[in-house]
Design an enzyme around this catalytic site. Structure first.
Site, PDB file in Angstrom:
ATOM      1  N   ASN A 235       0.831  -1.199   0.000  1.00 54.18           N
ATOM      2  CA  ASN A 235       0.000   0.000   0.000  1.00 54.18           C
ATOM      3  C   ASN A 235       0.865   1.248   0.000  1.00 54.18           C
ATOM      4  OD1 ASN A 235      -2.903  -0.540   0.364  1.00 54.18           O
ATOM      5  ND2 ASN A 235      -2.149  -1.783   2.066  1.00 54.18           N
ATOM      6  N   ASP A 304      -5.624  -5.696   2.244  1.00 51.58           N
ATOM      7  CA  ASP A 304      -6.880  -6.415   2.459  1.00 51.58           C
ATOM      8  C   ASP A 304      -6.795  -7.858   1.973  1.00 51.58           C
ATOM      9  OD1 ASP A 304      -8.252  -4.386   3.697  1.00 51.58           O
ATOM     10  OD2 ASP A 304      -8.907  -3.481   1.801  1.00 51.58           O
ATOM     11  N   ASP A 333      -9.331  -8.676   9.317  1.00 49.95           N
ATOM     12  CA  ASP A 333      -9.293  -7.256   9.646  1.00 49.95           C
ATOM     13  C   ASP A 333      -8.819  -7.118  11.098  1.00 49.95           C
ATOM     14  OD1 ASP A 333     -10.166  -4.589  10.533  1.00 49.95           O
ATOM     15  OD2 ASP A 333     -10.985  -4.493   8.508  1.00 49.95           O
ATOM     16  N   PHE A 350      -8.704   4.083  11.479  1.00 56.28           N
ATOM     17  CA  PHE A 350      -8.545   5.132  10.471  1.00 56.28           C
ATOM     18  C   PHE A 350      -9.347   4.742   9.237  1.00 56.28           C
ATOM     19  CE2 PHE A 350      -5.205   8.376  11.305  1.00 56.28           C
ATOM     20  CZ  PHE A 350      -4.971   8.046  12.628  1.00 56.28           C
TER      21      PHE A 350
HETATM   22  O1  C5P Z   1     -11.719  -1.135   5.840  1.00 52.66           O
HETATM   23  P1  C5P Z   1     -10.537  -0.258   5.733  1.00 52.66           P
HETATM   24  O2  C5P Z   1      -9.291  -0.981   5.310  1.00 52.66           O
HETATM   25  O3  C5P Z   1     -10.740   0.977   4.959  1.00 52.66           O
HETATM   26  O4  C5P Z   1     -10.337   0.239   7.229  1.00 52.66           O
HETATM   27  C1  C5P Z   1      -9.244   0.993   7.636  1.00 52.66           C
HETATM   28  C2  C5P Z   1      -8.986   0.762   9.105  1.00 52.66           C
HETATM   29  O5  C5P Z   1      -8.947  -0.631   9.376  1.00 52.66           O
HETATM   30  C3  C5P Z   1      -7.616   1.281   9.538  1.00 52.66           C
HETATM   31  O6  C5P Z   1      -7.714   1.605  10.893  1.00 52.66           O
HETATM   32  C4  C5P Z   1      -6.738   0.055   9.306  1.00 52.66           C
HETATM   33  O7  C5P Z   1      -5.563   0.127  10.104  1.00 52.66           O
HETATM   34  C5  C5P Z   1      -7.645  -1.055   9.725  1.00 52.66           C
HETATM   35  N1  C5P Z   1      -7.443  -2.342   9.066  1.00 52.66           N
HETATM   36  C6  C5P Z   1      -6.993  -3.416   9.807  1.00 52.66           C
HETATM   37  N2  C5P Z   1      -6.828  -4.645   9.233  1.00 52.66           N
HETATM   38  C7  C5P Z   1      -7.116  -4.828   7.938  1.00 52.66           C
HETATM   39  C8  C5P Z   1      -7.589  -3.774   7.156  1.00 52.66           C
HETATM   40  C9  C5P Z   1      -7.728  -2.526   7.746  1.00 52.66           C
HETATM   41  O8  C5P Z   1      -6.710  -3.239  10.996  1.00 52.66           O
HETATM   42  N3  C5P Z   1      -6.951  -6.034   7.419  1.00 52.66           N
END
Ligand code: C5P
Length: 432
Positions: A235, A304, A333, A350
């Site tokens: 990313n 993701d 997640d 975030f």
């Molecule tokens: O769903 P999204 O990726 O947009 O969400 C962002 C938030 O989720 C951020 O706080 C990011 O650090 C966290 N996140 C996570 N684990 C993932 C994907 C996102 O902790 N696999």
């Protein structure tokens, strides 16, 4: 009187701005500080030691070998709460960077057992010279707080950066340092590597800070999902925001663990860092710490998806031709796992969004069971991602929003940490 019971050593160098020191001293005393002045010989040519002695109520040492002085150059800063060098000339800054101790002021600075604040003042070419800038960077790296000079007319008749900040601004800065509610905006204290002086700073300044007693875990940076031995899916994340949050939390007295994806940023002083690469590594590292933390902040840009199959040999064009297909499977997640854990720490996520940020952020907060979510509008080119600046909006569980306008990430981080600590305490009070 915000500086009551504070012993401050005021070191004065021989820059023309020394004429402002009686006023600086008066303002420090007005806030209740006990100010002891030490000056260089050159400074004594510009401002009268007798004036400073009368105003401070203490002897003003200049010469280490002056037999009539009762002041020991090593003892001077031993029990001080802070040493301020203002104005700091290019010459004295160079000596401080090298650790030279050839007069009363530099001896006192080297032997001082307290935070050191330096306010440079000089001709702008001297200030901008690579030697001076490198010396200032060295001091910053060691944990010295630098109050950058202002731009403006200089005593030499030229104009540019080099004017010492006004006494009232310097005093405001020092009061902010002691209160740790966020430094004035011109300071960036991100340090390239751990150094002892900032730990001294931390010990002296932290006990009263708003994060004291709290254990904070922060994820930062990108993750990397291997495709083959040389390629990864990742990313666009510099890690700057998460690292700035870690530093701000530490400066506010919290015990901070930073779980960092692959970034080359230096670890903020006093922060414990765990390096990870993949989302699964990050997940495992967070899970292992979960029982020992009060607040978790998910600032990392976690991948993701990961490869369903990681190739053990480098993929080649010869083998795969004009197109190839990679199968990806979803990663867990991390922040959602934290939000749904029990017992559950105060959980902050975030959201980096390009459109309908407000709606998506609120949905994410619900879905991931967060206490707060920080929205980054990543469609803006002037903030976020690799930028040094950011502008964010924070939503709470009641859908209330707080906006933090564009500012350097270190400033946003300071304001965010104050907000998070306050919200965490309010949540704990509401539960009790
Ligand atoms: O769903 P999204 O990726 O947009 O969400 C962002 C938030 O989720 C951020 O706080 C990011 O650090 C966290 N996140 C996570 N684990 C993932 C994907 C996102 O902790 N696999």
């Amino acid at each position: 009187m915000q500086l009551e019971h504070k012993k401050i050593i005021l070191g004065i160098c021989g820059g023309i701005a020394a004429y402002k020191c009686p006023e600086l001293l008066r303002l420090l005393k007005k806030q209740g500080a006990d100010v002891h002045v030490v000056m260089t010989e050159a400074a004594a040519q510009i401002v009268s030691p007798t004036t400073l002695q009368t105003l401070s109520g203490h002897e003003v040492p200049i010469d280490v070998f002056d037999g009539s002085s009762h002041i020991d150059h090593i003892a001077l800063g031993a029990d001080a709460d802070l040493m301020l060098i203002a104005p700091a000339t290019a010459n004295t800054i160079a000596k401080l960077a090298c650790g030279l101790a050839d007069n009363m002021l530099t001896c006192a600075a080297l032997a001082a057992n307290c935070p050191l604040v330096v306010a440079p003042a000089m001709n702008s070419r001297m200030y901008q010279h690579a030697a001076t800038q490198e010396n200032i960077a060295t001091l910053k790296r060691r944990g010295v707080f630098i109050i950058p000079p202002a731009d403006g007319d200089l005593a030499c008749g030229e104009s540019g950066p080099g004017r010492m900040r006004e006494p009232a601004e310097i005093v405001a800065y020092i009061m902010a340092l002691f209160s740790r509610e966020g430094l004035p905006h011109f300071e960036n204290t991100m340090l390239p590597k751990p150094s002892e002086p900032l730990e001294i700073t931390a010990q002296k300044l932290l006990p009263k800070a708003n994060g004291a007693g709290l254990r904070v875990l922060i994820t930062a940076g990108p993750t990397e999902e291997p495709i083959d031995p040389v390629r990864v899916i990742t990313n666009r994340s510099s890690g700057k925001m998460g690292f700035a949050l870690a530093q701000a939390a530490r400066e506010r007295g919290a015990a901070v663990t930073l779980i960092a994806g692959p970034v080359t940023l230096p670890t903020p002083v006093g922060v414990s860092r765990i390096n990870v690469k993949t989302a699964q590594d990050m997940y495992d590292a967070v899970k292992a710490k979960l029982d020992d933390v009060d607040i978790v902040i998910g600032c990392a840009a976690v991948s993701d998806y990961r490869l369903a199959y990681v190739y053990d040999k480098k993929l080649t064009k010869e083998e795969h031709g004009d197109s190839m297909t990679l199968t990806l499977i979803k990663n867990e997640d991390i922040i959602s796992m934290v939000g749904h854990s029990s017992p559950r720490p105060f959980t902050v996520g975030f959201a980096a969004e390009t459109n309908e940020g407000d709606k998506h952020a609120r949905e994410k907060l619900q879905r991931k069971n967060l206490d707060l979510i920080v929205l980054n509008d990543v469609s803006r080119s002037d903030v976020g991602f690799n930028s040094d600046d950011n502008a964010v909006t924070v939503y709470d569980r009641d859908g209330q929003a707080a906006a933090f306008d564009k500012a350097p990430k270190s400033v946003i981080a300071s304001e965010l940490m104050n907000f998070i600590f306050e919200a965490k305490r309010a949540a704990a009070a509401a539960k009790a």
